[in-house]
Design a protein around this motif. Structure first.
Motif, PDB file in Angstrom:
ATOM      1  N   ALA A 104      -1.632   9.573   7.810  1.00 48.39           N
ATOM      2  CA  ALA A 104      -2.572   9.000   8.779  1.00 48.39           C
ATOM      3  C   ALA A 104      -2.192   7.585   9.188  1.00 48.39           C
ATOM      4  O   ALA A 104      -2.454   7.171  10.305  1.00 48.39           O
ATOM      5  CB  ALA A 104      -3.987   9.011   8.207  1.00 48.39           C
ATOM      6  N   VAL A 105      -1.606   6.818   8.286  1.00 46.52           N
ATOM      7  CA  VAL A 105      -1.325   5.420   8.605  1.00 46.52           C
ATOM      8  C   VAL A 105       0.118   5.215   9.048  1.00 46.52           C
ATOM      9  O   VAL A 105       0.385   4.516  10.008  1.00 46.52           O
ATOM     10  CB  VAL A 105      -1.633   4.522   7.384  1.00 46.52           C
ATOM     11  N   LEU A 121      -7.917  21.377   1.247  1.00 44.72           N
ATOM     12  CA  LEU A 121      -9.185  21.270   0.526  1.00 44.72           C
ATOM     13  C   LEU A 121      -9.932  22.589   0.551  1.00 44.72           C
ATOM     14  O   LEU A 121     -10.526  23.004  -0.434  1.00 44.72           O
ATOM     15  CB  LEU A 121     -10.071  20.177   1.106  1.00 44.72           C
ATOM     16  N   ARG A 153      -0.462  11.484  14.441  1.00 42.21           N
ATOM     17  CA  ARG A 153      -0.734  11.470  13.004  1.00 42.21           C
ATOM     18  C   ARG A 153      -2.191  11.724  12.660  1.00 42.21           C
ATOM     19  O   ARG A 153      -2.489  12.297  11.624  1.00 42.21           O
ATOM     20  CB  ARG A 153      -0.319  10.127  12.420  1.00 42.21           C
ATOM     21  N   ARG A 154      -3.103  11.332  13.565  1.00 41.27           N
ATOM     22  CA  ARG A 154      -4.512  11.468  13.215  1.00 41.27           C
ATOM     23  C   ARG A 154      -4.892  12.938  13.077  1.00 41.27           C
ATOM     24  O   ARG A 154      -5.566  13.335  12.156  1.00 41.27           O
ATOM     25  CB  ARG A 154      -5.374  10.796  14.281  1.00 41.27           C
ATOM     26  N   PHE A 174      -2.587  12.133   2.499  1.00 43.07           N
ATOM     27  CA  PHE A 174      -3.421  12.004   3.694  1.00 43.07           C
ATOM     28  C   PHE A 174      -3.214  10.630   4.334  1.00 43.07           C
ATOM     29  O   PHE A 174      -2.971  10.511   5.535  1.00 43.07           O
ATOM     30  CB  PHE A 174      -4.889  12.202   3.302  1.00 43.07           C
ATOM     31  N   PHE A 175      -3.274   9.593   3.505  1.00 44.65           N
ATOM     32  CA  PHE A 175      -3.133   8.249   4.065  1.00 44.65           C
ATOM     33  C   PHE A 175      -1.715   7.989   4.521  1.00 44.65           C
ATOM     34  O   PHE A 175      -1.476   7.299   5.502  1.00 44.65           O
ATOM     35  CB  PHE A 175      -3.570   7.210   3.044  1.00 44.65           C
ATOM     36  N   PHE A 234      -5.363  17.835   5.325  1.00 43.08           N
ATOM     37  CA  PHE A 234      -6.381  17.611   4.317  1.00 43.08           C
ATOM     38  C   PHE A 234      -7.377  18.780   4.279  1.00 43.08           C
ATOM     39  O   PHE A 234      -7.680  19.338   3.222  1.00 43.08           O
ATOM     40  CB  PHE A 234      -7.105  16.303   4.646  1.00 43.08           C
ATOM     41  N   LEU A 235      -7.864  19.162   5.455  1.00 40.12           N
ATOM     42  CA  LEU A 235      -8.900  20.187   5.490  1.00 40.12           C
ATOM     43  C   LEU A 235      -8.366  21.535   5.014  1.00 40.12           C
ATOM     44  O   LEU A 235      -9.022  22.238   4.266  1.00 40.12           O
ATOM     45  CB  LEU A 235      -9.464  20.312   6.905  1.00 40.12           C
ATOM     46  N   LEU A 282      -5.574  15.039   9.200  1.00 41.39           N
ATOM     47  CA  LEU A 282      -6.843  15.687   8.904  1.00 41.39           C
ATOM     48  C   LEU A 282      -6.661  17.192   8.721  1.00 41.39           C
ATOM     49  O   LEU A 282      -7.289  17.815   7.864  1.00 41.39           O
ATOM     50  CB  LEU A 282      -7.843  15.395  10.024  1.00 41.39           C
ATOM     51  N   THR A 292       0.822  -1.198   0.000  1.00 40.72           N
ATOM     52  CA  THR A 292       0.000   0.000   0.000  1.00 40.72           C
ATOM     53  C   THR A 292       0.860   1.254   0.000  1.00 40.72           C
ATOM     54  O   THR A 292       0.561   2.229  -0.687  1.00 40.72           O
ATOM     55  CB  THR A 292      -0.918  -0.006   1.236  1.00 40.72           C
ATOM     56  N   LEU A 328      -3.809  14.910  -2.858  1.00 46.09           N
ATOM     57  CA  LEU A 328      -4.214  14.985  -1.452  1.00 46.09           C
ATOM     58  C   LEU A 328      -4.381  13.611  -0.798  1.00 46.09           C
ATOM     59  O   LEU A 328      -3.877  13.367   0.288  1.00 46.09           O
ATOM     60  CB  LEU A 328      -5.543  15.726  -1.329  1.00 46.09           C
ATOM     61  N   LEU A 329      -5.118  12.736  -1.498  1.00 45.61           N
ATOM     62  CA  LEU A 329      -5.487  11.476  -0.858  1.00 45.61           C
ATOM     63  C   LEU A 329      -4.285  10.629  -0.442  1.00 45.61           C
ATOM     64  O   LEU A 329      -4.195  10.211   0.709  1.00 45.61           O
ATOM     65  CB  LEU A 329      -6.414  10.676  -1.761  1.00 45.61           C
TER      66      LEU A 329
END
Lengths: 502, 546
Positions: free
Chosen positions: B159-160, B178, B166-167, B155-156, B174-175, B171, B119, B151-152
């Motif tokens: 986040a991962v 966006l 990281r959480r 983001f992951f 991303f926000l 976000l 991934t 972005l996506l």
């Protein structure tokens, strides 16, 4: 049935059998299922899902031939019309119905619920939607609406051993009937002023001066409010969360996509064919409904702990996006056409991504046994494929390119910006802010699924049935394809109702 | 070959990573080695095609879009698949295709927790498609789509595979972005409708802005929307707050890509879209952009001085460095924007390298708290020297790449474009020059605390702390060599960018009023905002610096 009675009572009008072929096929399959159930009882049970799925596919064949033929067919003095608009929507309904059957297959068996009746009712409801797409007259709109709603009331209460489901069914029924009553009253007012039930006739009567009548205004407001209930726009949305949560999840998926789309179709037909001239009445109404739905839906969704309730509120917010183009649709004929395409585009893409999201929810909830968002934590570790699929749907709902949802949102913004009115721009800004709010909860779910640690000790993988795999496959494919090649959807949704209405 | 490149080169370079990702997607997760090989081969292939594009690129006509492909995409909204490469895009595309394989090599043996190379590598490849696509897109909608595609995966990645916080960081990243891009989209759309253009292609919109005389107010608002979209991405003060969080929490490779390429998407947007399309609005916005840029320089530097975490320090240094880039852009001169592009490339190489180093140090020390580090030169001398080298490059030592980004950017502020307040920009120049002193301060201090002295007691005997490994060398050597090469011969970049930048600016911005008589100025037909007519008289008093 209704048609049959009419044929007996009146001199038979000329019937274009080709134009009615989809409805006839669908009706026959529905009747066949009921008959088989009566004749073979339990023995027929395992074949019902497959049979109804095939029935829907068979219905698509006349749809295809009608589409290739391409002529506009007007039946019953303009009460029932088969044109590009109705064909596209019928296709959306059928596809959504097919996916819902795929979603239902195992759910209904596992829960040991009545199967044959379920599929019979599903097809009946679908029949109502297919009719709705062609209805251009107050009576056929109303009949179609009831035909699609009444089976849905029953299906919502299908988990009859679960009090929540019963509560949801009753709630949906009472609210639905109330909305129908309001709408019917509005329709009677419209008929009273214009003296006709045919929408284009109402448009003529508005043009000839009846539009200034306050009774007409009242009628329009009541009718729009009635459909606002159907599409769950704020402040008529209160039924949605409870009903969505209590209903069997495949039925929820059906309501959130197909039933909502049917409400939109009726709204579009009424506004564009019937009331287009009176844009000063419905435009502000829609503007308020849209802004409220987006904002309230999103803000409440932020606080949800249950994924189905969250999807209910997100659905309310999405409704706000979908009706937004209508708020400027009266600006000019071109804007009107663009608004119409934008709404249909949104409906088509929304159907794919929302059904997909529900497919994942159904599969994951089967495993975890609950629809709490927390139970999805760490799904990436035990269900990587489903997590990727859910991510695609969630971010598509949020409107992130290159997933389908971006084009839907783009079209909305495009229409709002084209009108060049301050109100349009203002709604565009409201929508822009709301897309960011919506992203917050969509992304939070995705983050939870990817990044958090699973609550469960054993991490065996999720078993996923073949029918769910195909449902997911269809939804993922459509969501991606529409996002990367939006022309695929755009060329079908470039339809017009205004040429007909004026 | 040339024909093939002409019609397919850019499409191949953009979508090959996606194809590789698709193949990996179909391969089971357990085959980790195969995944790594596929990812590496894909990225090397992309780099190879990128190199071919460079070789066949006509460097004598950098202002012309080359390898152009123009195909129908979404007829319904008049958006087309138009890609092309000119002197402005070229260095950035090359930077991207270089960084990605290096990142994959670097990750080879140390994937951050929770591992899962499949991934992780897929995300890197999708990211590559998004980044290259943004740099080659010549249509607003296409640009927007690629801009968002980035972005996506990021983001992951945060986040991962990110750090403890990281959480929140993912976000926030991303926000913020966006929000910016939503407003950017509204700007794009309103520009399209106000100009009544037939398509979203940049060049056509630009022509139509002139032809349709879009009102000044509308231009200012639209530029404002783009400013937010691009400015958040850069990030400019005061929209920078997502950056330190994202950088600190992101895995090493994520930080490297973020610093090296992602931040450039914002500055590139200014150079490619905002300024060429709306030059008049740019003139009015420029002093404010310049102001925010110098605030960013000084504020970033002070924040660096206050940091206790090495990675966070490097992140804040990015805010300062991007301030120099934005200062160069805000002068709206050929000179300043060339410097800005050089600055982007240099910052990409140097800061990317610094994040690599930070990641490797974190792996050895399991902390990046500066006061616990020390004596890197004793325990891992080569890494210590690399840190010294990068710190020098970052603070703008002549002879290394960083110098050519900073120094000309400061210099260009002495003599901004027509219509800009000269005195204001000269003040900016002085403040920015002070910023370089602060930069030297925080970087040398970092070097002193992390690399000099003797190792702290807790790490003195730690066998885990060893010098750079072979994979690290493979990943780092190209960056180090390029930092040096660009420092010695900056023309490698300027050669490509100069013609293109010059062509992207309207003559009204760049003509030298001193060389023209009053009548000649009147014939230029430039709007009042450039201040050409009143420029002449008082301008002679202030002698022009070249």
């Amino acid at each position: 049935m209704t048609t049959n009675l009419m044929i007996v009572a009146f001199e038979r009008p000329a019937i274009d059998w080709h134009a009615l072929a989809p409805e006839i096929v669908l009706l026959s399959v529905g009747v066949l299922i009921t008959l088989l159930d009566i004749l073979f009882l339990e023995k027929a049970r395992p074949y019902m899902a497959a049979l109804s799925g095939l029935g829907i596919l068979a219905t698509a064949i006349p749809l295809l031939t009608l589409g290739i033929d391409g002529t506009e067919r007007v039946l019953f003095d303009g009460a029932y019309v088969v044109d590009d608009f109705s064909l596209v929507l019928k296709a959306i309904f059928l596809l959504a119905g097919y996916v819902v059957i795929l979603l239902s297959t195992n759910y209904i068996v596992d829960g040991d619920y009545w199967e044959s009746e379920y599929y019979g009712l599903l097809l009946a409801s679908l029949m109502g939607m297919v009719m709705m797409a062609s209805s251009r007259d107050l009576i056929s709109v109303f009949v179609a609406l009831e035909l699609l709603s009444i089976p849905a009331y029953l299906m919502v209460a299908w988990r009859k051993r679960d009090p929540k489901s019963n509560e949801a069914g009753l709630k949906y029924y009472l609210m639905g009937v109330f909305a129908s009553a309001v709408m019917l009253y509005g329709m009677s007012l419209l008929f009273g002023v214009s003296g006709t039930t045919i929408l284009s006739g109402i448009a003529d009567s508005i043009e000839s001066g009846d539009g200034s009548s306050s009774v007409m205004t009242l009628g329009i407001v009541f009718v729009v409010a009635g459909f606002a209930f159907k599409v769950s726009a704020v402040p008529f949305h209160t039924w949605a969360p409870d009903v969505y949560e209590g209903a069997p999840t495949p039925v929820t998926a059906f309501l959130s996509v197909a039933s909502k789309a049917a409400g939109f179709v009726a709204l579009l037909a009424l506004i564009f064919v019937g009331f287009y001239e009176l844009s000063n009445i419905w435009e502000p109404l829609i503007w308020v409904l849209s802004a409220l739905s987006m904002t309230v839906g999103n803000l409440v969704a932020l606080r949800q702990k249950n994924i189905v309730r969250l999807m209910a509120y997100s659905g309310v917010a999405q409704t706000g996006f979908m009706i937004a183009p209508l708020a400027v649709a009266g600006h000019s004929l071109t804007t009107g056409d663009q608004a119409l395409s934008a709404v249909i585009t949104y409906l088509a893409i929304y159907a794919a991504m929302n059904l997909g999201a529900f497919a994942v929810i159904i599969t994951l909830a089967r495993r975890t046994g609950t629809a709490e968002i927390d139970s999805f934590a760490g799904a990436f570790h035990f269900a990587p494929g489903l997590t990727v699929a859910m991510t695609i749907f969630l971010f598509s709902l949020a409107g992130i390119p290159p997933l389908g949802g971006w084009f839907a949102k783009f079209e909305v913004f495009r229409v709002l910006a084209t009108s060049g009115e301050a109100w349009g721009y203002l709604l565009a800004v409201v929508a822009a802010i709301n897309s960011v709010i919506a992203l917050f909860y969509y992304a939070s779910i995705a983050r939870k699924m990817w990044a958090d640690d699973s609550k469960e000790v054993e991490l065996n993988s999720v078993d996923i049935t073949p029918s769910l795999v195909s449902a997911l496959g269809i939804c993922v494919l459509v969501t991606l394809l529409f996002g990367i090649f939006p022309q695929l959807v755009a060329r079908f949704t470039e339809v017009s109702l205004l040429a007909l209405g004026t | 070959m040339e024909n093939l490149l002409d019609s397919w080169g850019l499409t191949v370079v953009t979508f090959s990573p996606l194809l590789g990702a698709l193949v990996m997607f179909l391969l089971p997760k357990e085959k980790e080695y195969e995944h790594k090989v596929i990812a590496l081969v894909t990225s090397l292939w992309v780099a190879f095609v990128g190199l071919m594009l460079l070789i066949w690129f006509d460097l004598d006509a950098t202002e012309r879009l080359q390898y152009v492909v123009d195909k129908s995409w979404i007829q319904a909204i008049h958006s087309r698949y138009v890609v092309g490469l000119d002197g402005i895009s070229l260095p950035l595309v090359l930077l991207t295709v270089l960084i990605v394989p290096l990142c994959i090599v670097y990750s080879w043996n140390h994937f951050p927790e929770p591992k899962n190379p499949k991934t992780f590598l897929i995300l890197i490849l999708v990211l590559e498609t998004g980044m290259i696509g943004t740099f080659v897109a010549q249509d607003m909608v296409l640009f927007f789509v690629f801009f968002e595609v980035v972005l996506l995966p990021m983001f992951f990645m945060i986040a991962v595979w990110g750090g403890p916080n990281r959480r929140y960081a993912s976000l926030k990243f991303f926000l913020y972005t966006l929000f910016g891009s939503a407003l950017m989209l509204v700007s794009f759309l309103s520009l399209f409708f106000l100009t009544g253009a037939e398509s979203f292609v940049f060049s056509e919109i630009a022509d139509n802005v002139v032809a349709h005389a879009v009102s000044r107010t509308a231009q200012l608002w639209i530029f404002g929307g783009m400013f937010l979209g691009f400015g958040i991405k850069v990030p400019m003060f005061p929209f920078h707050t997502w950056l330190p969080d994202a950088h600190t929490e992101a895995p090493t490779v994520g930080s490297v890509i973020l610093a090296a390429v992602l931040l450039k998407l914002g500055t590139y947007g200014f150079v490619r879209i905002a300024i060429p399309l709306l030059p008049e609005a740019a003139v009015e916005w420029a002093p404010w952009i310049g102001l925010l840029a110098v605030i960013g320089i000084i504020y970033g530097a002070f924040c660096c001085l206050a940091q206790t975490d090495m990675k966070r320090l490097i992140a804040f240094s990015s805010v300062a460095h991007m301030g120099f880039v934005m200062l160069g852009i805000s002068t709206l001169t050929d000179f300043g924007i060339n410097a800005a592009i050089m600055g982007m490339v240099a910052h990409g190489l140097i800061t990317g390298m610094l994040f690599f180093l930070a990641g490797s140090m974190k792996e050895r020390y399991h902390t990046l708290e500066i006061k616990r580090l020390g004596g890197l030169l004793v325990q891992a001398p080569k890494m210590g020297w690399i840190l010294g080298f990068c710190a020098m490059a970052s603070l703008g030592l002549p002879g290394l790449a960083g110098f050519w980004g900073e120094f000309p950017a400061i210099l260009s502020a002495y003599n901004p474009a027509n219509g800009l307040p000269v005195e204001t920009f000269r003040t900016f120049m002085v403040v920015a020059a002070l910023g370089t002193v602060l930069a030297a301060g925080y970087l040398l201090w970092l070097l002193q605390r992390a690399a000099f002295g003797t190792p702290k007691e807790e790490f003195a005997e730690d066998p885990n702390i060893h010098d750079a490994t072979k994979t690290e060398w493979i990943a780092w050597a190209p960056l180090l060599a390029l930092i040096l090469a660009l420092g010695i011969y900056p023309n490698l970049v300027f050669r490509a960018t100069d013609g293109a930048v010059d062509a992207s600016l309207t003559p009204c911005l760049t003509i030298d009023v001193d060389q023209l008589s009053h009548e000649e100025i009147e014939t230029t037909d430039c709007p009042e905002v450039y201040g050409l007519l009143d420029h002449g008289s008082d301008h002679h008093a202030v002698s022009k610096g070249s």
